[in-house]
Design an enzyme around this catalytic site. Sequence first.
Site, PDB file in Angstrom:
ATOM      1  N   HIS A  23      31.415   9.009  34.110  1.00 42.66           N
ATOM      2  CA  HIS A  23      31.341   7.812  34.953  1.00 42.66           C
ATOM      3  C   HIS A  23      31.323   6.491  34.172  1.00 42.66           C
ATOM      4  CE1 HIS A  23      30.577  10.674  38.029  1.00 42.66           C
ATOM      5  NE2 HIS A  23      29.287  10.791  37.874  1.00 42.66           N
ATOM      6  N   LYS A  81      17.417   9.683  33.832  1.00 38.04           N
ATOM      7  CA  LYS A  81      16.703  10.203  34.996  1.00 38.04           C
ATOM      8  C   LYS A  81      15.234   9.785  34.925  1.00 38.04           C
ATOM      9  CE  LYS A  81      20.176  12.759  36.517  1.00 38.04           C
ATOM     10  NZ  LYS A  81      20.954  12.251  37.647  1.00 38.04           N
TER      11      LYS A  81
HETATM   12  C1  BG6 Z   1      26.662  12.631  39.559  1.00 44.11           C
HETATM   13  C2  BG6 Z   1      25.684  13.128  38.528  1.00 44.11           C
HETATM   14  O1  BG6 Z   1      27.971  12.831  39.115  1.00 44.11           O
HETATM   15  O2  BG6 Z   1      26.433  11.262  39.817  1.00 44.11           O
HETATM   16  C3  BG6 Z   1      24.262  12.886  39.006  1.00 44.11           C
HETATM   17  O3  BG6 Z   1      25.895  14.523  38.299  1.00 44.11           O
HETATM   18  C4  BG6 Z   1      24.058  11.425  39.383  1.00 44.11           C
HETATM   19  O4  BG6 Z   1      23.349  13.271  37.985  1.00 44.11           O
HETATM   20  C5  BG6 Z   1      25.152  10.992  40.362  1.00 44.11           C
HETATM   21  O5  BG6 Z   1      22.788  11.287  39.979  1.00 44.11           O
HETATM   22  C6  BG6 Z   1      25.070   9.484  40.679  1.00 44.11           C
HETATM   23  O6  BG6 Z   1      26.048   9.154  41.607  1.00 44.11           O
HETATM   24  P1  BG6 Z   1      25.762   8.358  42.964  1.00 44.11           P
HETATM   25  O7  BG6 Z   1      27.087   7.917  43.419  1.00 44.11           O
HETATM   26  O8  BG6 Z   1      25.088   9.313  43.882  1.00 44.11           O
HETATM   27  O9  BG6 Z   1      24.839   7.267  42.631  1.00 44.11           O
END
Ligand code: BG6
Length: 481
Positions: A249, A335
């Site tokens: 991401h 986290k």
């Molecule tokens: C996911 C991760 O791809 O993205 C998670 O595996 C994370 O750990 C999440 O919490 C965050 O994405 P969003 O869009 O829910 O904030």
Amino acid sequence: MSTPLPQNGRPRPDNHVIVVFGIRGDLAKRKILPGLYHLAVAGLLPDDYRIIGCARPPSAMTVDEFREYAFDAVCQFASDKPAGKEWSDFAARLNFAIDPDDGPQSLATAVATAEEEIGGNVRRLYHLAIPPDAMQGVISLLGAKGLQKNARIICEKPFGVDLASAVKLDAEITEYFDESQIFRIDHFLGKESIDNILALRFANELFEPLWRRSHVKYVQIDVPETLSIEGRGAFYEGTGAFRDMVVTHLFQVLGILAMEQPTSLTARPLRNEIDKVFESLRALDPEEVLRGQYEGYLDEPGVAPDSSTETFIALRAWVDNSRWMGVPFYLRTGKCLAESRQMITIGLREPVMEIFPDQKNGAHPDANKIIIDFKDPGSIHAYFLAKQPGPEMALGQARMHFHYRESFQEKNNLEAYERLLLEVMLGNQSLFTRSDGIERLWEVAAPLLEHPSPVEAYAKGSWGPRSIEGVVAPNRWTLPE
Ligand code: BG6
């Protein structure tokens, strides 16, 4: 009854059989099932469709159990609560099959039945919401049963766990699927506010001229989360914060922020420009990376008692091209932190001449920056200095704000997965990652994966390990107000 969303002249997707692997996983529960239901309610799914959930025997369900499971997921996580005819129409289209690894015939039969019920030309969509090491088995079974025909496949991130595994996975997929059928998903690319960076930069002359090393001092991409690993110990042990969030991401967000203007928004030019940024990304230096682990992580189910998996990571990245040379990109995520935010900060340089008496010596470190808050519904804030009213020329901090919620109809918002699932059904790859880009990111990551810095402990509810300020010194982390 909800009102269908405007289609703006876009076609409706062809009729589909959608198969979700890993249906008992966190992702299917939080995003995929609620997202599909919202698309159905918004009138954006095809005229006819079936959704087949797939899991291995211990997690297998009867059709009724699956419908109940989907109902609970939608209740918990969707903006539209399941009710009335909208829910009964959706639920009637749900079916369950055993993962082909354990029952090769179950899925083939379920797909054939669904196609027969729909009739005519039906497309297949496979969503592999499973960890990287489980993908190969599913792909070869799909291939062995000839189920790849007329199909598109969505592969969840991370795509592999390093360069070698990503190359191998790609070879396995392309044995059965053409590149045009493959959708490597990174849902941050489907977020409204991330797409809006393209509009902000390339639809306005207000910002784009600033978007370069001569004006920008540093860039921060910050995604702290209050969430823990939410019982995903086994998955998380194999990924950690770096693979889960950064190489995926956060680097994709960096790509959109740093890219040159594409010649159009179609898949090839857009992805070419993002991948060019990755080509210019300097290999990570473990000395510029801080890894942390929250206190108590070792007691989470599925976590090794001596695990050195990081639940927090902060690093400096560098884009070595003429636009960005020398500008640090600070990335942070973790986290169990103090707040959940998704923020980009563009820190601008100070003017060369300081003619105002109270401007000297960095007296206003928080002025002169642009903040993009990309957590839905999203907002943008520009911070600058203004003359305070009164007889003296005294500077004070001022702000300009744009809030999606205030400026546009929020009900038109699609959550990232919803937007991307729709794009897959329409066959548009613009917002999906490409194998060359992913492989380059694994190359950039290699020094850190080979020589990870030690993990430092941090307290739950904090902003990470104590030495965090060192990553951005002499700059400072921009924290939410
Ligand atoms: C996911 C991760 O791809 O993205 C998670 O595996 C994370 O750990 C999440 O919490 C965050 O994405 P969003 O869009 O829910 O904030």
